[in-house]
Design a protein around this motif. Structure first.
Motif, mmCIF file in Angstrom:
data_model
loop_
_atom_site.group_PDB
_atom_site.id
_atom_site.type_symbol
_atom_site.label_atom_id
_atom_site.label_comp_id
_atom_site.label_asym_id
_atom_site.label_seq_id
_atom_site.Cartn_x
_atom_site.Cartn_y
_atom_site.Cartn_z
ATOM 1 N N GLY A 416 -14.586 -7.743 -43.365
ATOM 2 C CA GLY A 416 -13.147 -7.884 -43.079
ATOM 3 C C GLY A 416 -12.640 -9.301 -43.292
ATOM 4 N N ARG A 417 -11.316 -9.411 -43.482
ATOM 5 C CA ARG A 417 -10.664 -10.703 -43.693
ATOM 6 C C ARG A 417 -11.010 -11.704 -42.594
ATOM 7 N NH1 ARG A 417 -4.268 -9.891 -45.178
ATOM 8 N NH2 ARG A 417 -4.642 -9.607 -47.392
ATOM 9 N N ASP A 418 -11.009 -11.202 -41.343
ATOM 10 C CA ASP A 418 -11.209 -12.132 -40.220
ATOM 11 C C ASP A 418 -12.687 -12.330 -39.852
ATOM 12 O OD1 ASP A 418 -11.330 -9.535 -39.528
ATOM 13 O OD2 ASP A 418 -10.234 -9.714 -37.628
ATOM 14 N N GLU A 419 -13.588 -11.660 -40.547
ATOM 15 C CA GLU A 419 -15.018 -11.823 -40.236
ATOM 16 C C GLU A 419 -15.595 -12.993 -41.041
ATOM 17 O OE1 GLU A 419 -16.487 -7.446 -38.909
ATOM 18 O OE2 GLU A 419 -15.669 -7.592 -40.918
ATOM 19 N N THR A 420 -15.037 -14.144 -40.771
ATOM 20 C CA THR A 420 -15.390 -15.340 -41.537
ATOM 21 C C THR A 420 -15.438 -16.540 -40.599
ATOM 22 O OG1 THR A 420 -14.148 -14.435 -43.401
ATOM 23 C CG2 THR A 420 -14.680 -16.773 -43.512
ATOM 24 N N ILE A 421 -16.442 -17.370 -40.781
ATOM 25 C CA ILE A 421 -16.508 -18.623 -40.032
ATOM 26 C C ILE A 421 -16.072 -19.723 -40.993
ATOM 27 C CG2 ILE A 421 -18.078 -20.291 -38.969
ATOM 28 C CD1 ILE A 421 -19.883 -17.916 -38.200
#
Ligand code: GDP
Ligand code: IMO
Ligand code: MG
Length: 428
Positions: A416-421
């Protein structure tokens, strides 16, 4: 920070679509500069999943202008069906710009791709069968058909006839196929002309003006560094330049304009199609990476070959692309392994080698030398910062960074778009 290139650091499918989409909201233009619908870029937005082939992933960000550059090869039927598929799902595609200098994939290019592969037999490349190689071959042979040719019927006819001259000899006399009628090809192509016309533009002029006005332009590569026609594992490559220099020729922008080159790097390695792959796994670990990572081709539905991370490839990608950053993807897929092997060198005919060999025979003989790093079992998909990661996952990332030659500025922990560090901003 006006111009960034984002490209695959391995053999493709590293997660370029996700990375581009992530930045799409903050950039003014997203430009595809090479390849065609051999690419398959998956973007997950909320509960919606999109598979893009020809269109730049920026098409899903409302503020962003998507551009298909001159270096891309365009199948007009695929272009129209991808556009209408997105329109049906409520995506506005009206801002798309298509270079008039881009080459068209014609029906005979697709035929030639398929018969050539069949003739190669067990030496085949394992192409996507989309006509990519034959279309670039026509371009280099100066018998290609460009988007702009659709708007001059008599020139189009002359060019299609010229292109078919030799091809029909080959098809009928060598490949045992029926000859292709120039008139029929022209009629089919003209059928697309009006529907495409509104998108056709002088994209080089527009992009250079945008850069002069300090707009942010992101160049999105298709495929990956090792599939590059010059720098990849030739002949098991695609027929264009996904490496950073390809962004300049494929979009008509000078190298002095590019500020940042981001390599998308999977936390392990995959490959689709034929060709050497030193860290490939044929055991249950390979099967597990395929299953957990969902490693199945977006374009052809083929299972991807899977293997451990290869630091020589990452270092090579840093070198030939001048990478300023890495975006490490799919770290979450490695959760659950007690020990994770990482290839730190090759053994070639009894010698230890730490840089990717240029010789094809050496690469075919390369045996991976592994260092084993301790794994982790905690779920990392909710991690928002580097310090949220378990210590061993942090150490894995740091070890990869050390071996790869450029900072890891972002880490993917889910599709997902927000599954990023985010570690360092790409846009500062
Ligand atoms: P591309 O061709 O480089 O755009 O990559 P593909 O879309 O062909 O393949 C990458 C796959 O991994 C897609 O299914 C993505 O949704 C998925 N993906 C991307 N980043 C991550 C990540 O960090 N974690 C996981 N689990 N999946 C990811
Ligand atoms: P994305 O953009 C992975 C591979 C094919 C074949 C070789 C040549 O999704 O990373 P071609 O049809 O280009 O002449 O095939 O290149 N290939 C890819 N592999 N990801 C891709 O794109 C690819 N595009 C082409 O499997 O081995
Ligand atoms: Mg892909």
């Amino acid at each position: 920070m006006p111009a960034l290139v984002l490209l695959g650091a391995q053999w493709g499918d590293e997660g370029k679509g996700k990375a581009t989409d992530l930045l799409g909201g903050s950039v003014d233009y997203v430009v595809r500069y090479q390849g065609g619908n051999n690419a398959g870029h998956t973007v997950v937005v909320g509960d919606q999943k999109y598979a893009l082939h020809l269109l730049p992933s920026g098409i899903l960000s409302p503020g962003c202008t998507p551009v298909i550059g001159n270096g891309v090869v365009v199948d007009p039927a695929v272009l129209l069906s991808e556009l209408s598929g997105l329109n049906e799902r409520g995506v506005d595609t009206s801002k798309l710009l298509l270079s008039g200098n881009a080459h068209l994939i014609t029906p005979y290019n697709i035929t030639v791709d398929k018969v050539t592969e069949r003739f190669l037999g067990k030496r085949k490349i394992g192409t996507t069968g989309r006509g990519i190689g034959p279309t670039y071959a026509d371009k280099i042979n100066r018998v290609g058909i460009r988007v702009q040719d659709l708007y001059d019927e008599s020139i189009l006819m002359q060019k299609v006839e010229a292109a078919l001259d030799v091809k029909n000899q080959l098809l009928t006399k060598l490949y045992n196929r029926r000859a292709i009628e120039a008139g029929q090809v022209v009629e089919e192509l003209l059928g697309y002309a009006e529907q495409i016309k509104g998108y056709v533009a002088d994209t080089t002029l527009i992009l250079n003006k945008a850069l002069d006005d300090d707009k942010v332009v992101l160049f999105e590569g298709g495929q990956g560094t090792l599939l590059d026609i010059d720098h990849g594992t030739y002949p098991f490559v695609t027929s264009s330049n996904p490496t950073a220099g390809g962004a300049c020729t494929g979009a008509g922008v000078g190298p002095t304009k590019i500020n940042r080159v981001i390599g998308i790097l999977k936390a392990y390695t995959t490959r689709v199609g034929a060709g050497p792959f030193p860290t490939e796994l044929f055991d249950e670990d390979g099967e597990a990476l395929r299953r957990i990572g969902g490693e199945r081709g977006v374009t052809t539905g083929r299972d991807r070959r899977c293997g451990w991370f290869d630091a020589l490839i990452a270092r090579y990608a840093t070198r030939v692309n001048g990478l300023t950053d890495f975006f490490l993807t799919k770290l979450d897929v490695l959760t659950g392994w007690e020990q994770i092997p990482v290839c730190v060198a090759y053994e070639i005919d009894g010698k230890r080698v730490e840089e990717l060999p240029y010789s094809q025979s050496d690469f075919h003989h390369a045996k991976p030398v592994y260092e084993t790093l301790p794994g982790w079992s905690e779920d990392i998909t909710k991690a928002k910062s580097f310090s949220d990661l378990p210590k061993n996952a942090q150490a894995y990332v740091k070890a990869l960074e050390e071996m790869s030659g450029a900072p890891i500025s972002a880490i993917g922990v889910g599709p997902g778009r927000d599954e990023t560090i985010e570690i360092n901003s790409f846009l500062s």
